[in-house]
Design a protein around this motif. Structure first.
Motif, mmCIF file in Angstrom:
data_model
loop_
_atom_site.group_PDB
_atom_site.id
_atom_site.type_symbol
_atom_site.label_atom_id
_atom_site.label_comp_id
_atom_site.label_asym_id
_atom_site.label_seq_id
_atom_site.Cartn_x
_atom_site.Cartn_y
_atom_site.Cartn_z
ATOM 1 N N LEU A 256 0.839 -1.200 0.000
ATOM 2 C CA LEU A 256 0.000 0.000 0.000
ATOM 3 C C LEU A 256 0.873 1.249 0.000
ATOM 4 O O LEU A 256 1.645 1.475 0.940
ATOM 5 C CB LEU A 256 -0.910 0.009 1.227
ATOM 6 C CG LEU A 256 -2.016 -1.043 1.248
ATOM 7 C CD1 LEU A 256 -2.685 -1.094 2.625
ATOM 8 C CD2 LEU A 256 -3.057 -0.739 0.177
ATOM 9 N N GLU A 257 0.736 2.052 -1.037
ATOM 10 C CA GLU A 257 1.481 3.306 -1.087
ATOM 11 C C GLU A 257 0.974 4.280 -0.036
ATOM 12 O O GLU A 257 1.741 5.058 0.540
ATOM 13 C CB GLU A 257 1.356 3.935 -2.477
ATOM 14 C CG GLU A 257 2.195 5.189 -2.665
ATOM 15 C CD GLU A 257 2.143 5.707 -4.090
ATOM 16 O OE1 GLU A 257 2.344 6.918 -4.264
ATOM 17 O OE2 GLU A 257 1.889 4.905 -5.014
ATOM 18 N N SER A 258 -0.342 4.222 0.233
ATOM 19 C CA SER A 258 -0.923 5.110 1.231
ATOM 20 C C SER A 258 -2.201 4.469 1.768
ATOM 21 O O SER A 258 -2.717 3.508 1.199
ATOM 22 C CB SER A 258 -1.239 6.483 0.637
ATOM 23 O OG SER A 258 -2.230 6.378 -0.381
ATOM 24 N N ALA A 259 -2.710 5.021 2.882
ATOM 25 C CA ALA A 259 -3.941 4.513 3.485
ATOM 26 C C ALA A 259 -4.555 5.609 4.335
ATOM 27 O O ALA A 259 -3.884 6.579 4.731
ATOM 28 C CB ALA A 259 -3.654 3.287 4.351
ATOM 29 N N HIS A 260 -5.833 5.466 4.614
ATOM 30 C CA HIS A 260 -6.464 6.261 5.658
ATOM 31 C C HIS A 260 -6.010 5.655 6.984
ATOM 32 O O HIS A 260 -5.893 4.426 7.113
ATOM 33 C CB HIS A 260 -7.978 6.216 5.526
ATOM 34 C CG HIS A 260 -8.457 6.706 4.185
ATOM 35 N ND1 HIS A 260 -8.615 8.054 3.900
ATOM 36 C CD2 HIS A 260 -8.775 6.040 3.052
ATOM 37 C CE1 HIS A 260 -9.035 8.177 2.644
ATOM 38 N NE2 HIS A 260 -9.130 6.972 2.107
ATOM 39 N N VAL A 261 -5.748 6.477 7.977
ATOM 40 C CA VAL A 261 -5.213 5.975 9.240
ATOM 41 C C VAL A 261 -6.029 6.546 10.396
ATOM 42 O O VAL A 261 -6.268 7.763 10.458
ATOM 43 C CB VAL A 261 -3.731 6.347 9.416
ATOM 44 C CG1 VAL A 261 -3.160 5.664 10.654
ATOM 45 C CG2 VAL A 261 -2.914 5.953 8.180
ATOM 46 N N ALA A 262 -6.463 5.668 11.287
ATOM 47 C CA ALA A 262 -7.194 6.075 12.486
ATOM 48 C C ALA A 262 -6.536 5.435 13.698
ATOM 49 O O ALA A 262 -6.260 4.231 13.697
ATOM 50 C CB ALA A 262 -8.663 5.656 12.394
#
Length: 284
Positions: free
Chosen positions: A99-105
């Motif tokens: 994954l190059e990027s993701a939403h993060v919580a």
């Protein structure tokens, strides 16, 4: 099924929910809390809203690498690692998952890790959700009762661990919602069975205390940011959420009456809706 991936020189245990084609959402838990504290039902609700949910055990808890050789910290201002190193772990997990990027919580310490991840690796974070967290301990010092619960001597057996968890969450949980003793006891027992490592938890706490204030770095962010916080939080008071939102340009702050330092089940639909609307808007 628990999977494992190499990340930043260690190994992280993780699992996933929902279609791999969904919006990737990395969930990061807090101090001493294993990935199972993101309830499967909560993760399924997020998956139903179009996310590919990834939850994982931070270093030194659960089935991820435990740094036993680092010993027990002395809390003298030094630590075997910092929150920033744990953020690099999360970036390494994204690498391993392709994954190059993701939403993060992130919740509590997980929110701190999320903040550090956005500061250190801004291109990896599509959106940031910081839950019951703070840029620094100084911005949100715990109450005396919460600190006493946090610093209680570690349990030496499973039964005591469950009893201690029940006492702790009665102090720091949400006074505006019914106390779920069954869930608390179940998670405490399962956590003990997966890995009981008081020294590892102490190393995480030392990391929190030794890490620098993230506010200066947060002020430079351009990521869509959502900050969620309970108004009755005794462990990380709402001042921490306010400080987080104040630091991140354009951040949206939502506080919940009656919510303490947990995620009460009756609020799950609201929290899932807020996170899902936030990630969907960031995608647009």
């Amino acid at each position: 099924m628990t999977l494992r991936a190499p990340a930043n020189g260690i190994e992280l245990a993780y699992d996933t929910f929902g279609s791999p084609e969904g919006r990737p959402l990395l969930l990061i838990m807090g101090l001493a809390a294993q990935m199972i504290h993101w309830d499967e039902e909560f993760c399924e609700l997020l998956a139903d809203r179009g996310h590919h949910v990834i939850r994982f055990d931070n270093r030194d808890v659960g089935e991820s690498t435990h740094l036993h050789e680092a010993g027990t910290p002395s809390f003298d201002g030094r630590a075997p690692y910092l929150v920033e190193d744990m953020a690099d772990d999360a970036a390494g997990l994204l690498d391993a998952l392709g994954l190059e990027s993701a939403h993060v919580a992130g919740a509590s310490m997980g929110g701190m890790i999320t903040q550090a991840l956005a500061v250190r690796h801004p291109h990896r974070v599509r959106s940031l959700t910081s839950i019951m967290s703070t840029p620094s301990p100084q911005a949100a010092p715990p109450t005396e009762a919460a600190m006493a619960a946090l610093m209680a001597p570690p349990a030496s057996d499973r039964e005591t661990a469950v009893e201690q968890a029940l006492k702790t969450w009665k102090v720091i949980g949400s006074p505006g919602y019914p106390f779920d003793a069954e869930r608390t006891a179940r998670l405490a027992g399962l956590s003990y069975d997966r890995a009981h490592d008081p020294a590892g938890v102490a190393r995480q706490l030392a990391a929190i205390m030794a890490s620098p204030d993230r506010a200066p770095g947060l002020k430079e962010l351009s990521v869509p940011a959502l900050v969620l916080h309970g108004e009755e939080d005794q462990l990380v008071p709402v001042s921490g959420g306010i400080a987080t939102a104040d630091a991140i340009p354009g951040a949206k702050l939502i506080t919940y009456p009656g919510m303490g330092h947990d995620l009460p089940r009756p609020l799950w639909p609201e929290l899932v809706s807020m996170i899902s609307d936030h990630t969907a808007a960031a995608e647009r």
